[in-house]
Design a protein around this motif. Structure first.
Motif, mmCIF file in Angstrom:
data_model
loop_
_atom_site.group_PDB
_atom_site.id
_atom_site.type_symbol
_atom_site.label_atom_id
_atom_site.label_comp_id
_atom_site.label_asym_id
_atom_site.label_seq_id
_atom_site.Cartn_x
_atom_site.Cartn_y
_atom_site.Cartn_z
ATOM 1 N N ASP A 235 34.544 -6.370 -16.243
ATOM 2 C CA ASP A 235 35.599 -6.493 -17.273
ATOM 3 C C ASP A 235 37.190 -7.194 -16.566
ATOM 4 O O ASP A 235 38.036 -6.115 -15.821
ATOM 5 N N ALA A 236 36.903 -8.778 -15.730
ATOM 6 C CA ALA A 236 37.813 -9.228 -15.146
ATOM 7 C C ALA A 236 38.928 -8.989 -15.535
ATOM 8 O O ALA A 236 40.372 -9.265 -15.566
ATOM 9 N N GLY A 237 38.883 -9.595 -17.003
ATOM 10 C CA GLY A 237 40.461 -9.209 -17.953
ATOM 11 C C GLY A 237 41.040 -7.961 -18.179
ATOM 12 O O GLY A 237 42.465 -8.578 -17.887
ATOM 13 N N ARG A 238 40.688 -7.464 -17.842
ATOM 14 C CA ARG A 238 41.601 -6.042 -18.063
ATOM 15 C C ARG A 238 41.966 -6.050 -16.355
ATOM 16 O O ARG A 238 42.795 -5.461 -16.013
ATOM 17 N N VAL A 239 40.982 -6.200 -15.968
ATOM 18 C CA VAL A 239 41.348 -6.364 -13.962
ATOM 19 C C VAL A 239 42.798 -6.998 -13.527
ATOM 20 O O VAL A 239 43.470 -6.865 -13.458
ATOM 21 N N GLU A 240 42.234 -8.189 -14.371
ATOM 22 C CA GLU A 240 44.023 -9.737 -13.995
ATOM 23 C C GLU A 240 45.173 -8.981 -15.220
ATOM 24 O O GLU A 240 45.925 -9.033 -13.899
ATOM 25 N N GLU A 241 44.711 -8.015 -15.869
ATOM 26 C CA GLU A 241 46.438 -7.974 -16.762
ATOM 27 C C GLU A 241 46.443 -6.412 -15.548
ATOM 28 O O GLU A 241 47.966 -6.508 -15.778
ATOM 29 N N TRP A 242 45.699 -6.101 -15.188
ATOM 30 C CA TRP A 242 46.401 -4.979 -14.093
ATOM 31 C C TRP A 242 46.916 -5.724 -12.919
ATOM 32 O O TRP A 242 48.128 -5.687 -12.704
ATOM 33 N N LEU A 243 46.037 -6.884 -12.487
ATOM 34 C CA LEU A 243 47.301 -6.760 -10.706
ATOM 35 C C LEU A 243 48.203 -7.712 -11.222
ATOM 36 O O LEU A 243 49.164 -7.928 -10.325
ATOM 37 N N VAL A 244 48.369 -7.965 -12.565
ATOM 38 C CA VAL A 244 50.037 -9.202 -12.891
ATOM 39 C C VAL A 244 50.710 -8.218 -13.293
ATOM 40 O O VAL A 244 51.924 -8.804 -12.618
ATOM 41 N N SER A 245 50.666 -6.862 -13.549
ATOM 42 C CA SER A 245 51.561 -5.791 -14.135
ATOM 43 C C SER A 245 52.057 -5.488 -13.080
ATOM 44 O O SER A 245 52.803 -5.210 -12.337
ATOM 45 N N VAL A 246 51.185 -5.451 -11.680
ATOM 46 C CA VAL A 246 51.534 -4.770 -10.640
ATOM 47 C C VAL A 246 52.430 -6.676 -9.591
ATOM 48 O O VAL A 246 53.534 -6.109 -9.189
ATOM 49 N N ARG A 247 52.088 -7.587 -9.411
ATOM 50 C CA ARG A 247 52.795 -8.136 -9.466
ATOM 51 C C ARG A 247 54.584 -8.453 -10.174
ATOM 52 O O ARG A 247 55.717 -8.801 -9.350
ATOM 53 N N ARG A 248 54.471 -8.304 -11.286
ATOM 54 C CA ARG A 248 55.690 -8.029 -12.142
ATOM 55 C C ARG A 248 56.663 -6.802 -11.454
ATOM 56 O O ARG A 248 57.900 -6.823 -11.391
ATOM 57 N N ARG A 249 55.463 -5.858 -11.295
ATOM 58 C CA ARG A 249 57.069 -4.529 -11.011
ATOM 59 C C ARG A 249 57.264 -5.152 -9.328
ATOM 60 O O ARG A 249 58.252 -4.246 -9.207
ATOM 61 N N THR A 250 56.271 -5.651 -8.351
ATOM 62 C CA THR A 250 56.807 -5.879 -6.781
ATOM 63 C C THR A 250 57.762 -6.999 -7.133
ATOM 64 O O THR A 250 59.030 -7.230 -6.543
ATOM 65 N N LEU A 251 58.000 -7.214 -7.831
ATOM 66 C CA LEU A 251 59.682 -8.932 -8.689
ATOM 67 C C LEU A 251 60.320 -8.105 -9.049
ATOM 68 O O LEU A 251 61.600 -8.865 -8.876
ATOM 69 N N ASP A 252 60.258 -6.647 -9.440
ATOM 70 C CA ASP A 252 60.975 -6.475 -10.764
ATOM 71 C C ASP A 252 62.108 -5.009 -9.228
ATOM 72 O O ASP A 252 62.759 -4.895 -9.495
ATOM 73 N N GLY A 253 60.868 -5.115 -7.895
ATOM 74 C CA GLY A 253 62.304 -4.696 -6.892
ATOM 75 C C GLY A 253 60.972 -3.133 -6.861
ATOM 76 O O GLY A 253 62.096 -1.719 -6.197
ATOM 77 N N GLU A 254 60.188 -3.112 -7.431
ATOM 78 C CA GLU A 254 59.257 -0.955 -7.234
ATOM 79 C C GLU A 254 59.054 -1.257 -5.321
ATOM 80 O O GLU A 254 58.510 -2.446 -5.554
ATOM 81 N N ARG A 255 59.633 0.284 -4.947
ATOM 82 C CA ARG A 255 59.142 0.451 -4.299
ATOM 83 C C ARG A 255 57.125 0.636 -4.399
ATOM 84 O O ARG A 255 56.873 2.021 -5.302
ATOM 85 N N VAL A 256 56.134 -0.431 -4.194
ATOM 86 C CA VAL A 256 54.902 0.085 -4.882
ATOM 87 C C VAL A 256 54.073 1.230 -3.969
ATOM 88 O O VAL A 256 53.735 1.709 -4.504
ATOM 89 N N SER A 257 54.803 1.271 -2.789
ATOM 90 C CA SER A 257 54.031 2.245 -1.431
ATOM 91 C C SER A 257 54.857 3.879 -1.326
ATOM 92 O O SER A 257 54.418 4.791 -1.246
#
Length: 258
Positions: A235-257
């Motif tokens: 399910d590449a679409g589901r994976v890509e959607e999640w990956l984009v959400s990760v990039r957006r959250r780092t862009l918003d300054g969320e400390r992902v670790s």
């Protein structure tokens, strides 16, 4: 009046500057692993139920590069070895790409029972594990095993002994592939095959017997493919959607670790 040229810097000074720059770069890249890892697990013999007193502890992980780091001319590495011994990590985008191809080493990270570190994003990635699974596993696992058995046979043709530990893990790989195709779930622990596989690793099982075991496993894998509960493609679409959400959250300054 002619301008006098600046004296050339000593070669040793230039070499020192280059060395310091390389060390600074490596320290910056290591920071990705130390500060931005979202998932770290133990794989290898300990996860397979094959560990002995001599077994190393193999660690694999996933880190998320902060968005601002991706804007630089010099891009962060897609994977990193270290900083601990026997440690290897992938940047999350590279990890997802490999997992979608059913790369065995990467899929094991998502299914290892030995989780040493996880963040909310790491937990999300583990929950996403079923989206990466597909019948592609048949091709990646069998093709790799075939190539490695051919190399082992070539060693025998040169009068060299194939490495038992290598043969052990090829048989384990095929066994795991058969279970995955038959059930739709990935299992790392070898269970009842432990002692027999360890005997292969110690070189106590002859080549003909190893090959016969390999052939039975390949037939089992081939038979499981047509009726496997796994989808033909991940399910590449589901994976890509999640990956984009990760990039957006780092862009918003969320400390992902965190």
């Amino acid at each position: 009046m002619a301008r006098r040229p600046w004296p050339a810097a000593p070669k040793s000074a230039g070499a020192d500057r280059a060395r310091h720059a390389t060390m600074a770069r490596m320290q910056r890249w290591e920071q990705l692993v130390t500060d931005h890892t979202v998932l770290s697990v133990v794989v290898g013999s300990h996860a397979f139920g094959l560990a002995t007193e001599a077994s190393d502890t193999d660690r694999r992980g996933v880190y998320v590069t902060p968005a601002s780091w991706l804007w630089r001319l010099e891009k962060p590495p897609p994977h990193m070895a270290g900083p601990q011994d026997e440690q290897f990590s992938w940047e999350v985008e590279r990890f997802c790409g490999l997992a979608l191809t059913a790369n065995p080493n990467v899929l094991e990270v998502l299914h290892s029972p030995l989780v040493e570190r996880t963040t909310p994003l790491g937990a999300e990635l583990r929950e996403l594990a079923p989206a990466f699974l597909s019948r592609r596993a048949h091709q990646t696992h069998v093709r790799y095993a075939d190539a490695q058995f051919a190399r082992a046979d070539a060693r025998r043709a040169r009068g060299e002994q194939p490495r038992g530990k290598h043969l052990l893990h090829l048989l384990r790989l095929l066994t795991g592939c058969a279970h995955l195709l038959e059930t739709g779930t990935m299992r790392l622990d070898v269970g009842a095959d432990r002692e027999r596989l360890l005997a292969v690793g110690r070189g106590e099982v002859g080549w003909d017997e190893v090959c016969a075991w390999r052939d039975r496993l390949v037939r089992r894998v081939d038979s499981a493919l047509p009726t496997s509960p796994l989808p033909a493609e991940p399910d590449a679409g589901r994976v890509e959607e999640w990956l984009v959400s990760v990039r957006r959250r780092t862009l918003d300054g969320e400390r992902v670790s965190a």
